[in-house]
Design a protein around this motif. Structure first.
Motif, mmCIF file in Angstrom:
data_model
loop_
_atom_site.group_PDB
_atom_site.id
_atom_site.type_symbol
_atom_site.label_atom_id
_atom_site.label_comp_id
_atom_site.label_asym_id
_atom_site.label_seq_id
_atom_site.Cartn_x
_atom_site.Cartn_y
_atom_site.Cartn_z
ATOM 1 N N ILE A 154 -140.541 -48.113 4.256
ATOM 2 C CA ILE A 154 -140.453 -48.503 2.720
ATOM 3 C C ILE A 154 -141.572 -49.843 2.686
ATOM 4 N N VAL A 155 -142.450 -49.567 1.613
ATOM 5 C CA VAL A 155 -143.463 -50.661 1.806
ATOM 6 C C VAL A 155 -142.911 -51.706 0.978
ATOM 7 N N THR A 156 -143.141 -52.918 1.619
ATOM 8 C CA THR A 156 -142.338 -54.462 1.231
ATOM 9 C C THR A 156 -143.562 -54.973 0.459
ATOM 10 N N MET B 185 -133.111 -43.027 -1.003
ATOM 11 C CA MET B 185 -134.250 -42.567 -1.438
ATOM 12 C C MET B 185 -134.823 -43.665 -2.065
ATOM 13 N N VAL B 186 -136.237 -44.059 -2.160
ATOM 14 C CA VAL B 186 -136.943 -45.107 -2.770
ATOM 15 C C VAL B 186 -137.526 -44.652 -4.174
ATOM 16 N N LEU B 187 -137.326 -45.563 -5.343
ATOM 17 C CA LEU B 187 -137.968 -45.276 -6.351
ATOM 18 C C LEU B 187 -138.496 -46.557 -6.915
ATOM 19 N N GLY B 188 -139.867 -46.472 -7.253
ATOM 20 C CA GLY B 188 -140.558 -47.605 -7.949
ATOM 21 C C GLY B 188 -140.525 -47.826 -9.449
ATOM 22 N N GLY B 189 -141.593 -47.504 -10.294
ATOM 23 C CA GLY B 189 -141.595 -47.534 -11.493
ATOM 24 C C GLY B 189 -141.307 -46.057 -11.946
ATOM 25 N N GLY B 190 -141.170 -45.047 -11.267
ATOM 26 C CA GLY B 190 -140.899 -43.699 -11.579
ATOM 27 C C GLY B 190 -141.904 -43.062 -12.287
ATOM 28 N N SER B 191 -143.333 -43.280 -12.170
ATOM 29 C CA SER B 191 -144.232 -42.956 -12.935
ATOM 30 C C SER B 191 -145.043 -41.879 -11.970
ATOM 31 N N ASN B 192 -144.587 -41.469 -10.905
ATOM 32 C CA ASN B 192 -145.411 -40.373 -10.147
ATOM 33 C C ASN B 192 -144.212 -39.434 -9.296
ATOM 34 N N VAL B 193 -143.121 -39.241 -9.913
ATOM 35 C CA VAL B 193 -142.063 -38.498 -9.536
ATOM 36 C C VAL B 193 -141.566 -37.223 -10.635
ATOM 37 N N ILE C 239 -159.747 -46.850 -23.003
ATOM 38 C CA ILE C 239 -160.141 -45.494 -22.737
ATOM 39 C C ILE C 239 -158.913 -44.916 -22.286
ATOM 40 N N ARG C 240 -158.001 -45.507 -21.419
ATOM 41 C CA ARG C 240 -156.986 -44.906 -20.762
ATOM 42 C C ARG C 240 -155.775 -44.376 -21.787
ATOM 43 N N TRP C 241 -155.538 -45.456 -22.640
ATOM 44 C CA TRP C 241 -154.522 -45.167 -23.726
ATOM 45 C C TRP C 241 -154.958 -44.543 -24.989
ATOM 46 N N ILE D 83 -148.999 -45.474 -1.540
ATOM 47 C CA ILE D 83 -148.259 -44.080 -1.201
ATOM 48 C C ILE D 83 -149.332 -42.929 -1.516
ATOM 49 N N GLN D 84 -150.007 -43.103 -2.726
ATOM 50 C CA GLN D 84 -150.879 -42.071 -3.132
ATOM 51 C C GLN D 84 -152.347 -42.601 -3.060
ATOM 52 N N ASN D 85 -152.749 -43.788 -2.511
ATOM 53 C CA ASN D 85 -153.927 -44.474 -2.479
ATOM 54 C C ASN D 85 -154.405 -44.383 -4.031
ATOM 55 N N ILE D 86 -153.657 -45.109 -4.866
ATOM 56 C CA ILE D 86 -154.155 -44.833 -6.277
ATOM 57 C C ILE D 86 -155.624 -45.073 -6.682
ATOM 58 N N GLY D 87 -156.053 -44.360 -7.700
ATOM 59 C CA GLY D 87 -157.645 -44.423 -7.731
ATOM 60 C C GLY D 87 -157.605 -43.976 -9.154
ATOM 61 N N ALA D 88 -158.630 -44.634 -9.960
ATOM 62 C CA ALA D 88 -159.325 -44.351 -11.188
ATOM 63 C C ALA D 88 -160.517 -44.843 -11.402
ATOM 64 N N ILE E 180 -152.612 -48.541 -14.632
ATOM 65 C CA ILE E 180 -151.948 -47.732 -13.886
ATOM 66 C C ILE E 180 -150.526 -48.058 -14.078
ATOM 67 N N PRO E 181 -149.527 -47.085 -14.498
ATOM 68 C CA PRO E 181 -148.121 -47.530 -14.222
ATOM 69 C C PRO E 181 -147.773 -47.765 -12.915
ATOM 70 N N GLY E 182 -146.341 -48.301 -13.007
ATOM 71 C CA GLY E 182 -145.826 -48.359 -11.443
ATOM 72 C C GLY E 182 -146.052 -49.552 -10.865
ATOM 73 N N SER E 183 -145.583 -49.662 -9.679
ATOM 74 C CA SER E 183 -145.234 -50.851 -8.984
ATOM 75 C C SER E 183 -146.478 -51.106 -7.816
ATOM 76 N N VAL E 184 -146.385 -52.177 -7.348
ATOM 77 C CA VAL E 184 -147.387 -52.584 -6.116
ATOM 78 C C VAL E 184 -146.997 -51.688 -4.793
ATOM 79 N N PRO F 263 -147.427 -35.911 -8.155
ATOM 80 C CA PRO F 263 -145.937 -36.524 -8.282
ATOM 81 C C PRO F 263 -145.170 -35.818 -6.839
ATOM 82 N N ARG F 264 -144.160 -36.832 -6.651
ATOM 83 C CA ARG F 264 -143.290 -36.327 -5.671
ATOM 84 C C ARG F 264 -142.140 -35.902 -6.312
ATOM 85 N N VAL F 265 -141.550 -35.139 -5.670
ATOM 86 C CA VAL F 265 -140.421 -34.309 -5.996
ATOM 87 C C VAL F 265 -139.053 -35.010 -5.602
HETATM 88 C C1 LIG Z 1 -149.595 -42.409 -17.992
HETATM 89 C C2 LIG Z 1 -150.061 -42.309 -16.417
HETATM 90 C C3 LIG Z 1 -151.051 -42.516 -15.721
HETATM 91 C C4 LIG Z 1 -151.184 -42.615 -14.550
HETATM 92 N N1 LIG Z 1 -152.618 -42.697 -13.997
HETATM 93 C C5 LIG Z 1 -152.773 -42.709 -12.712
HETATM 94 C C6 LIG Z 1 -154.114 -42.954 -12.132
HETATM 95 O O1 LIG Z 1 -155.132 -43.090 -12.727
HETATM 96 N N2 LIG Z 1 -154.420 -42.917 -10.870
HETATM 97 C C7 LIG Z 1 -153.300 -42.875 -9.974
HETATM 98 O O2 LIG Z 1 -153.638 -42.730 -8.748
HETATM 99 N N3 LIG Z 1 -152.170 -42.607 -10.300
HETATM 100 C C8 LIG Z 1 -151.706 -42.579 -11.771
HETATM 101 N N4 LIG Z 1 -150.678 -42.308 -12.342
HETATM 102 C C9 LIG Z 1 -149.458 -42.166 -11.302
HETATM 103 C C10 LIG Z 1 -148.443 -43.493 -10.735
HETATM 104 O O3 LIG Z 1 -148.864 -44.310 -11.788
HETATM 105 C C11 LIG Z 1 -148.922 -44.053 -9.508
HETATM 106 O O4 LIG Z 1 -148.772 -43.083 -8.653
HETATM 107 C C12 LIG Z 1 -148.364 -45.129 -9.280
HETATM 108 O O5 LIG Z 1 -148.717 -45.781 -7.986
HETATM 109 C C13 LIG Z 1 -146.753 -44.823 -9.045
HETATM 110 O O6 LIG Z 1 -145.951 -45.880 -8.848
HETATM 111 P P1 LIG Z 1 -144.301 -45.927 -9.053
HETATM 112 O O7 LIG Z 1 -143.951 -47.460 -8.691
HETATM 113 O O8 LIG Z 1 -144.000 -45.660 -10.344
HETATM 114 O O9 LIG Z 1 -143.833 -44.964 -7.809
HETATM 115 P P2 LIG Z 1 -142.526 -43.894 -8.082
HETATM 116 O O10 LIG Z 1 -143.189 -43.000 -8.997
HETATM 117 O O11 LIG Z 1 -141.360 -44.557 -8.441
HETATM 118 O O12 LIG Z 1 -142.710 -43.291 -6.604
HETATM 119 C C14 LIG Z 1 -143.872 -42.508 -6.033
HETATM 120 C C15 LIG Z 1 -143.471 -42.012 -4.636
HETATM 121 O O13 LIG Z 1 -143.739 -43.534 -3.891
HETATM 122 C C16 LIG Z 1 -142.303 -43.463 -3.312
HETATM 123 N N5 LIG Z 1 -142.276 -44.976 -3.341
HETATM 124 C C17 LIG Z 1 -142.170 -45.884 -4.327
HETATM 125 N N6 LIG Z 1 -142.076 -47.371 -4.082
HETATM 126 C C18 LIG Z 1 -142.264 -47.371 -2.623
HETATM 127 C C19 LIG Z 1 -142.170 -47.963 -1.832
HETATM 128 N N7 LIG Z 1 -142.106 -49.582 -2.058
HETATM 129 N N8 LIG Z 1 -142.003 -47.983 -0.392
HETATM 130 C C20 LIG Z 1 -142.354 -46.622 -0.116
HETATM 131 N N9 LIG Z 1 -142.433 -45.538 -0.812
HETATM 132 C C21 LIG Z 1 -142.216 -45.935 -2.267
HETATM 133 C C22 LIG Z 1 -141.219 -42.982 -3.966
HETATM 134 O O14 LIG Z 1 -140.354 -42.736 -3.217
HETATM 135 C C23 LIG Z 1 -142.068 -41.669 -4.404
HETATM 136 O O15 LIG Z 1 -141.996 -40.663 -3.409
HETATM 137 C C24 LIG Z 1 -150.046 -42.480 -13.443
HETATM 138 C C25 LIG Z 1 -148.827 -42.062 -14.068
HETATM 139 C C26 LIG Z 1 -148.836 -42.071 -15.537
HETATM 140 C C27 LIG Z 1 -147.358 -41.930 -15.794
#
Ligand SMILES: Cc1cc2nc3c(=O)[nH]c(=O)nc-3n(C[C@H](O)[C@H](O)[C@H](O)COP(=O)(O)OP(=O)(O)OC[C@H]3O[C@@H](n4cnc5c(N)ncnc54)[C@H](O)[C@@H]3O)c2cc1C
Length: 339
Positions: free
Chosen positions: A174-176, A48-56, A218-220, A123-128, A114-118, A330-332
């Motif tokens: 796995i995105v590198t 299983m892949v974990l980045g910053g754990g902010s969307n699980v 604004i976000r915080w 994965i979820q096409n982050i947006g804000a 936005i928390p988390g990793s590049v 979030p992903r479970v």
């Molecule tokens: C306070 C807060 C505010 C947020 N605001 C926003 C926002 O404005 N917009 C937004 O879009 N999201 C937002 N998020 C959600 C989150 O920050 C993003 O989705 C972020 O991109 C998740 O990154 P992560 O590294 O923490 O991923 P994780 O939570 O670790 O992983 C998320 C999913 O991606 C997979 N994954 C992780 N890294 C990889 C990789 N390298 N290759 C393949 N799969 C991978 C994991 O297996 C899991 O399924 C917010 C979260 C928090 C806590």
């Protein structure tokens, strides 16, 4: 690669859910990722892949090899009026955005803080604040675990959509590395409600840095900080409705906000949850934030099961009262075959 057995995950997910991984691996390069795959295969454990754990939501202890892609680095190339910037998956997204501004690149300022990793950003096409990642993606590099080959996907091949991409449907990629094309000329995107007002209050003209700082402020102010109150940001996507679904919603809730979305309609998940009276509602140690209907929080010691039970309750109530199906963001993560 570095391996820890029976690793605690509480500080590795922003919900602060207490759980463990049978093995936790930090992979510094692609060879480490392949070694982690072999390590898991040799023990018949899922990878299983974990980045910053902010969307699980971690639903219990993971009888798995959990790999954190710790790949680092960023490069900048100038291409006429653009800056083409690549960053490795393990870089912190919020810090990366700041570094793009430091080198004179424009575009990512609305995706500030936005928390988390590049690596997770596609994965979820982050947006804000009116901007989504896909607007900037040239290509995404990945490791295909099925073939053990490195691949390069164009933006179109990533199948980006609202909080969605092909990666949500494939667990063997796995995105590198991510390659983005950013402008050197600044075109402010400040029409999103509140941004102009924040800039005016700060008394600063729009620039990539000032827009970044305004959006961060604004976000915080709006969102609970995960280190204070565990959460994963917005828990549900804003529902996309076809014309019949939109009319059905307006029939039971005439004040529901409706926005055009391509050929369809978008409504506000926060509004739907709020109108159902669920703001502040708690189930066990998980709750809907009292000020933000879209944010589920860990009141302290919540399990993944409690968070998922709360999410299921919200879905059921909103569906029963308003006929709209909410989809979680979030992903479970779980290793329970029953799920
Ligand atoms: C306070 C807060 C505010 C947020 N605001 C926003 C926002 O404005 N917009 C937004 O879009 N999201 C937002 N998020 C959600 C989150 O920050 C993003 O989705 C972020 O991109 C998740 O990154 P992560 O590294 O923490 O991923 P994780 O939570 O670790 O992983 C998320 C999913 O991606 C997979 N994954 C992780 N890294 C990889 C990789 N390298 N290759 C393949 N799969 C991978 C994991 O297996 C899991 O399924 C917010 C979260 C928090 C806590």
């Amino acid at each position: 690669m570095r391996v820890v057995e029976h690793a605690a995950l509480r500080t590795l997910n922003t919900f602060g859910i207490v759980a463990s991984a049978r093995f936790l691996v930090r992979a510094g390069n692609t060879a480490d990722l392949l070694e982690a795959q072999d390590f898991a295969g040799a023990r018949s454990l899922p990878l299983m892949v974990l980045g910053g754990g902010s969307n699980v939501v971690i639903a219990g202890d993971l009888d798995a090899v959990v790999v954190i892609p710790d790949l680092c680095g960023m490069t900048v190339e100038r291409d006429q009026n653009d800056l083409v910037i690549e960053a490795a998956a393990g870089e912190n997204w919020a810090e990366f955005v700041q570094r793009t501004i430091d080198v004179g690149a424009c575009g990512l300022e609305n995706l500030a803080a936005i928390p988390g990793s590049v690596g997770a950003a596609p994965i979820q096409n982050i947006g804000a604040y009116g901007v989504e990642l896909e607007r900037f993606v040239e290509h995404v590099e990945l490791l295909d675990l099925a073939t053990r080959e490195e691949k390069l996907l164009s933006c179109a091949q990533c199948e980006f959509a609202y909080r969605d991409s092909r990666f949500k449907r494939r667990t063997n990629e796995i995105v590198t590395r991510v390659r983005l094309r950013l402008a050197s000329q600044f075109e402010p995107m400040v029409d999103y409600p509140g941004v102009r007002e924040e800039l005016a209050a700060m008394g600063i003209a729009p620039s990539p840095r000032s827009v970044h700082d305004a959006i961060t402020a604004i976000r915080w102010r709006k969102l609970p900080r995960p280190d204070v109150l565990g959460n994963a940001g917005s828990f549900f996507k804003n529902p996309i409705l076809d014309a019949a679904q939109k009319d059905a919603l307006l029939a039971v809730a005439p004040a529901a906000p409706i926005y055009a979305h391509g050929g369809a309609y978008k409504t506000s998940a926060a509004w739907l949850i709020d109108v159902c009276g669920l703001k502040g509602f708690a189930l066990g140690r998980a709750a809907v934030h009292r000020d933000h209907a879209l944010v589920l929080v860990n009141l302290g010691g919540a399990t993944g099961a409690e968070v998922l039970a709360l999410a299921a309750h919200i879905r059921d109530v909103v569906h029963a009262r308003l006929g709209v199906v909410l989809e979680p963001e979030p992903r479970v993560l779980h290793t329970d075959q029953q799920r």
